[in-house]
Design a protein around this motif. Structure first.
Motif: not given
Ligand SMILES: [Zn+2]
Ligand SMILES: [Zn+2]
Length: 285
Positions: A54-62
């Motif tokens: 999910e985080a990867e799909r949303a381009g969310m991080g760190p």
């Protein structure tokens, strides 16, 4: 510079990602378990995998994990120290499963025994936590507001802990409200450069890996931990312009922990306020 926020994991860790997206966060902080209870239920691998995708799909991080408020590894009470080490170990393990940068935790109180007396056990506790969870997930000390016997309102204390631990997996999260309450005038250009200089000499600027971006309800040097919405407090919009335009923060993720306009935690108006300041000062997103 990424701007994110603390978000709830109610219903499962993977649910946090959509909440972060909803308020426009670019990165997020979560709890690995209830911050006011000792229990740390293990995180199922399937849920961790769902979170990461999910985080990867949303381009969310760190992503960062915030440790329990209960932990106090500098306490003279051995039972409390052991419980704190166990909880932080479990949280560091979960942070690794989530692919998080690290666990941010409050150094908390030495409960009257004094910083010098607490230092060896504090460093030993951190080493035990790191040894128990191999990998590269960081254990991040948060700057404190300094009320009572709280450790970490002076950068020199954090620097001494870090030297005593001697691990490349230790870093620091600077909370703008806490350092303000601790007497560092980050709202003022001269005060901020003195603060950054002291951080660099006592800790090392390369160890600044996260910022908790909070305005302050209380005065400079008040030692009181009371977050306010961005622009509503005593640091103010001009203060945050000053902070965001300092190159020391250029590559550090910011996480909001503000009360929110509806008092339900970090929200879109606060994320937008900080993003607006970022674009005003011309810092790349
Ligand atoms: Zn914190
Ligand atoms: Zn705080």
């Amino acid at each position: 510079m990424l701007i994110g926020a603390h978000v709830s994991t109610a219903g499962g860790a993977s649910k946090a990602v959509a909440r972060a997206e909803e308020i426009g966060a670019e990165c997020m902080q979560v709890f690995a378990s209830s911050p006011r209870a000792w229990k740390v239920p293990p995180l199922a691998d399937a849920e961790a995998e769902k979170f990461r995708s999910e985080a990867e799909r949303a381009g969310m991080g760190p992503t960062v994990v915030h440790g329990k408020y209960l932990c106090a590894i500098g306490s003279p009470d051995p039972e409390l120290v052991e419980k704190s080490i166990d909880a932080l170990t479990a949280e560091l393990r979960i942070a690794g499963q989530l692919g998080a940068l690290g666990v941010i935790f409050h150094p908390a109180s030495h409960r009257g025994q004094g910083f010098d007396a607490a230092l060896p056990q504090f460093a030993d506790g951190m080493k035990r936590i790191l040894d128990a969870v191999p990998g590269d997930t960081l254990l991040m000390l948060e700057t404190s507001a300094g009320s009572g016997d709280h450790i970490g309102s002076k950068f020199s204390e954090l620097g001494r802990i870090i030297k005593a631990v001697g691990s490349p997996r230790v870093a620091v999260c600077l909370d703008t409200q806490h350092v303000w309450a601790g007497g560092y005038n980050i709202a003022d250009p001269a005060g901020l450069s003195a603060t950054i200089k002291e951080f660099d000499s006592e800790i090392g600027l390369e160890l600044l890996r996260a910022v908790h971006a909070n305005d302050s309800m209380r005065d400079l040097g008040s030692a009181v931990d009371r977050h306010d919405n961005i622009g509503d407090g005593l640091i103010g919009t001009a203060g945050f312009k000053n902070i965001l335009s300092n190159t020391a923060f250029a590559n550090v993720p910011f996480y909001l922990e503000v009360p929110g306009t509806e008092k339900s935690g970090p929200d879109k108006p606060n994320v937008d306020a900080l993003k607006h300041i970022r674009s005003k000062v011309g810092v790349p997103a």
